[in-house]
Design a protein around this motif. Structure first.
Motif, PDB file in Angstrom:
ATOM      1  N   LEU A  81       0.803  -1.127   0.113  1.00 35.00           N
ATOM      2  CA  LEU A  81       0.017   0.004  -0.034  1.00 35.00           C
ATOM      3  C   LEU A  81       0.831   1.267  -0.042  1.00 35.00           C
ATOM      4  N   ASP A  82       2.044   1.278   0.694  1.00 36.03           N
ATOM      5  CA  ASP A  82       3.093   2.298   0.530  1.00 36.03           C
ATOM      6  C   ASP A  82       3.506   2.605  -0.669  1.00 36.03           C
ATOM      7  N   SER A  83       3.759   1.522  -1.431  1.00 35.16           N
ATOM      8  CA  SER A  83       4.268   1.522  -2.741  1.00 35.16           C
ATOM      9  C   SER A  83       3.187   2.451  -3.693  1.00 35.16           C
ATOM     10  N   TRP A  84       1.851   1.724  -3.663  1.00 40.26           N
ATOM     11  CA  TRP A  84       0.774   2.424  -4.319  1.00 40.26           C
ATOM     12  C   TRP A  84       0.635   4.017  -4.123  1.00 40.26           C
ATOM     13  N   VAL A  85       0.668   4.192  -3.001  1.00 40.58           N
ATOM     14  CA  VAL A  85       0.727   5.694  -2.652  1.00 40.58           C
ATOM     15  C   VAL A  85       1.863   6.525  -3.017  1.00 40.58           C
ATOM     16  N   GLU A  86       3.123   5.907  -3.235  1.00 45.24           N
ATOM     17  CA  GLU A  86       4.229   6.549  -3.824  1.00 45.24           C
ATOM     18  C   GLU A  86       3.972   6.948  -4.976  1.00 45.24           C
ATOM     19  N   GLN A  87       3.738   5.648  -5.881  1.00 50.37           N
ATOM     20  CA  GLN A  87       3.622   5.625  -7.445  1.00 50.37           C
ATOM     21  C   GLN A  87       2.406   6.296  -7.872  1.00 50.37           C
ATOM     22  N   THR A  88       1.404   6.560  -7.305  1.00 48.83           N
ATOM     23  CA  THR A  88       0.240   7.335  -7.715  1.00 48.83           C
ATOM     24  C   THR A  88       0.107   8.799  -7.482  1.00 48.83           C
ATOM     25  N   LYS A  89       1.492   9.235  -6.660  1.00 48.74           N
ATOM     26  CA  LYS A  89       1.245  10.640  -6.234  1.00 48.74           C
ATOM     27  C   LYS A  89       1.074  11.611  -7.235  1.00 48.74           C
ATOM     28  N   ARG A 124      -1.687  11.772  -8.880  1.00 49.42           N
ATOM     29  CA  ARG A 124      -2.745  11.344  -9.786  1.00 49.42           C
ATOM     30  C   ARG A 124      -3.789  10.504  -9.073  1.00 49.42           C
ATOM     31  N   ARG A 125      -3.725  10.114  -7.927  1.00 49.76           N
ATOM     32  CA  ARG A 125      -4.677   9.343  -7.306  1.00 49.76           C
ATOM     33  C   ARG A 125      -5.957  10.253  -6.917  1.00 49.76           C
ATOM     34  N   THR A 126      -7.026   9.742  -6.704  1.00 48.80           N
ATOM     35  CA  THR A 126      -8.158  10.626  -6.538  1.00 48.80           C
ATOM     36  C   THR A 126      -8.693  10.072  -5.007  1.00 48.80           C
ATOM     37  N   ALA A 127      -8.205   9.078  -4.513  1.00 52.34           N
ATOM     38  CA  ALA A 127      -8.288   8.627  -3.095  1.00 52.34           C
ATOM     39  C   ALA A 127      -8.323   9.903  -2.153  1.00 52.34           C
ATOM     40  N   THR A 128      -8.801  10.065  -0.987  1.00 50.84           N
ATOM     41  CA  THR A 128      -8.505  11.145  -0.147  1.00 50.84           C
ATOM     42  C   THR A 128      -8.449  10.858   1.140  1.00 50.84           C
ATOM     43  N   HIS A 129      -8.916   9.287   1.598  1.00 44.85           N
ATOM     44  CA  HIS A 129      -8.609   8.837   2.851  1.00 44.85           C
ATOM     45  C   HIS A 129      -8.594   7.286   2.819  1.00 44.85           C
ATOM     46  N   ALA A 130      -7.533   6.667   3.143  1.00 42.75           N
ATOM     47  CA  ALA A 130      -7.384   5.237   3.211  1.00 42.75           C
ATOM     48  C   ALA A 130      -7.164   4.815   4.685  1.00 42.75           C
ATOM     49  N   MET A 131      -7.697   3.710   5.049  1.00 43.16           N
ATOM     50  CA  MET A 131      -7.711   3.109   6.342  1.00 43.16           C
ATOM     51  C   MET A 131      -7.523   1.509   6.303  1.00 43.16           C
ATOM     52  N   VAL A 132      -6.820   1.138   7.085  1.00 33.16           N
ATOM     53  CA  VAL A 132      -6.765  -0.394   7.153  1.00 33.16           C
ATOM     54  C   VAL A 132      -7.001  -0.934   8.487  1.00 33.16           C
ATOM     55  N   ALA A 133      -8.093  -1.821   8.859  1.00 29.20           N
ATOM     56  CA  ALA A 133      -8.309  -2.230  10.062  1.00 29.20           C
ATOM     57  C   ALA A 133      -8.128  -3.572  10.071  1.00 29.20           C
ATOM     58  N   LYS A 134      -7.680  -4.285  11.433  1.00 29.15           N
ATOM     59  CA  LYS A 134      -7.358  -5.741  11.488  1.00 29.15           C
ATOM     60  C   LYS A 134      -8.474  -6.240  12.623  1.00 29.15           C
ATOM     61  N   ASP A 135      -8.991  -7.374  12.209  1.00 30.04           N
ATOM     62  CA  ASP A 135     -10.000  -7.929  13.113  1.00 30.04           C
ATOM     63  C   ASP A 135      -9.525  -8.514  14.446  1.00 30.04           C
ATOM     64  N   LEU A 175      -6.201   3.748 -13.143  1.00 28.73           N
ATOM     65  CA  LEU A 175      -4.766   4.026 -13.199  1.00 28.73           C
ATOM     66  C   LEU A 175      -4.034   2.547 -13.447  1.00 28.73           C
ATOM     67  N   PRO A 176      -3.011   2.718 -14.289  1.00 33.32           N
ATOM     68  CA  PRO A 176      -2.281   1.322 -14.364  1.00 33.32           C
ATOM     69  C   PRO A 176      -1.622   0.922 -13.109  1.00 33.32           C
ATOM     70  N   GLU A 177      -1.130   1.975 -12.178  1.00 36.49           N
ATOM     71  CA  GLU A 177      -0.536   1.319 -11.000  1.00 36.49           C
ATOM     72  C   GLU A 177      -1.666   0.729 -10.115  1.00 36.49           C
ATOM     73  N   THR A 178      -2.803   1.227  -9.998  1.00 34.70           N
ATOM     74  CA  THR A 178      -4.034   0.786  -9.118  1.00 34.70           C
ATOM     75  C   THR A 178      -4.114  -1.084  -9.422  1.00 34.70           C
ATOM     76  N   ASP A 179      -4.173  -1.092 -10.859  1.00 32.79           N
ATOM     77  CA  ASP A 179      -4.321  -2.365 -11.484  1.00 32.79           C
ATOM     78  C   ASP A 179      -3.072  -3.235 -11.104  1.00 32.79           C
ATOM     79  N   ARG A 180      -1.954  -2.905 -10.970  1.00 32.20           N
ATOM     80  CA  ARG A 180      -0.859  -3.790 -10.931  1.00 32.20           C
ATOM     81  C   ARG A 180      -0.548  -3.909  -9.288  1.00 32.20           C
ATOM     82  N   ILE A 181      -0.956  -3.096  -8.358  1.00 32.31           N
ATOM     83  CA  ILE A 181      -1.097  -3.178  -7.168  1.00 32.31           C
ATOM     84  C   ILE A 181      -2.238  -4.294  -6.455  1.00 32.31           C
ATOM     85  N   PHE A 182      -3.244  -4.123  -7.415  1.00 31.76           N
ATOM     86  CA  PHE A 182      -4.562  -4.983  -7.083  1.00 31.76           C
ATOM     87  C   PHE A 182      -4.152  -6.350  -7.340  1.00 31.76           C
ATOM     88  N   GLN A 183      -3.257  -6.653  -8.520  1.00 27.13           N
ATOM     89  CA  GLN A 183      -2.897  -8.123  -8.788  1.00 27.13           C
ATOM     90  C   GLN A 183      -1.723  -8.570  -7.572  1.00 27.13           C
TER      91      GLN A 183
END
Length: 230
Positions: free
Chosen positions: A21-29, A31-42, A67-75
């Motif tokens: 996720l850190d890599s995605w944030v850096e790669q899409t700086k 150009r990304r349209t997300a404004t807030h991201a949070m990861v929670a653990k059960d 974004l091509p970076e989003t698709d790559r990170i998803f995979q």
């Protein structure tokens, strides 16, 4: 309308997921349209993760997905998961930051409420940091006395111009509007209409303000009262 995407997945490779996720944030700086991201653990299942990603709208979320970076990170995310992640798309129909609303209520009440009611907004051990006072004002009784002094000197109210909230703190940019009706720092009542701009940071605990930091143009106020001049 604000749009939120929930990504529900299972993995025991949390550190690798965070690096991804850190890599995605850096790669899409820029150009990304997300404004807030949070990861929670059960808490009951450490392998169960939910990522919450916020966007200004569904359309902006789709632009981000393309974004091509989003698709790559998803995979790469899928490869880290024990099973295929589940996506839930949500249109936000109600979004309230309760501390922000409490701060707005505080400023709306200032100037009109009775001093005894200020305890409904601040904690008993409230600490007030005001550059006009030599040391912090501590306790609800002390801040009530401070408020009473302003009421005796001015008819006043606050206009909230801007606000932002983070964690347990709220920042409010405000305009104070008053009429000088009584002695203020040795200045007899002038009947003068005055304004003052300022910013206040407030820290909240259990829904009430427990600490405040004030910045405002007191010199400008004194000038309007005829004390300071060229």
């Amino acid at each position: 309308m604000t749009f939120v995407q929930l990504i529900d997945c299972r993995t025991n490779r949390l550190d690798e997921m965070n690096r991804l996720l850190d890599s995605w944030v850096e790669q899409t700086k820029g150009r990304r349209t997300a404004t807030h991201a949070m990861v929670a653990k059960d808490r009951s299942d450490a392998s169960h993760l939910i990522e919450i990603v916020e966007f200004p709208s569904y359309e902006e979320a789709m632009r981000n997905s393309n974004l091509p970076e989003t698709d790559r990170i998803f995979q790469e995310m899928v490869a880290l998961c024990d099973e295929m992640p589940v996506f839930t798309d949500l249109d936000v129909v109600r979004d309230e930051q309760l501390n922000l609303l409490a701060a707005r209520s505080f400023f709306a009440a200032m100037g009109t409420m009775e001093p005894d009611r200020i305890g409904g907004h601040v904690t008993d051990d409230y600490v007030d940091h005001d550059p006009s006072y030599p040391k912090p004002v501590r306790g609800v009784d002390a801040v009530r006395e401070q408020y009473t002094e302003w009421l005796a000197s001015f008819d006043f109210g606050f206009r909230v111009d801007d606000q932002m909230a983070q964690d347990d703190r709220v920042c409010t940019r405000w305009t104070w509007v008053g009429r000088h009706k009584g002695d203020f720092m040795g200045i007899a009542a002038t009947g003068q209409d005055v304004t003052m701009e300022g910013t206040t940071w407030q820290r909240f605990r259990d829904g009430r303000i427990c600490e405040g930091w004030w910045t405002y143009d007191r010199a400008g106020l004194m000038e309007q009262l005829g004390v300071l001049g060229d």
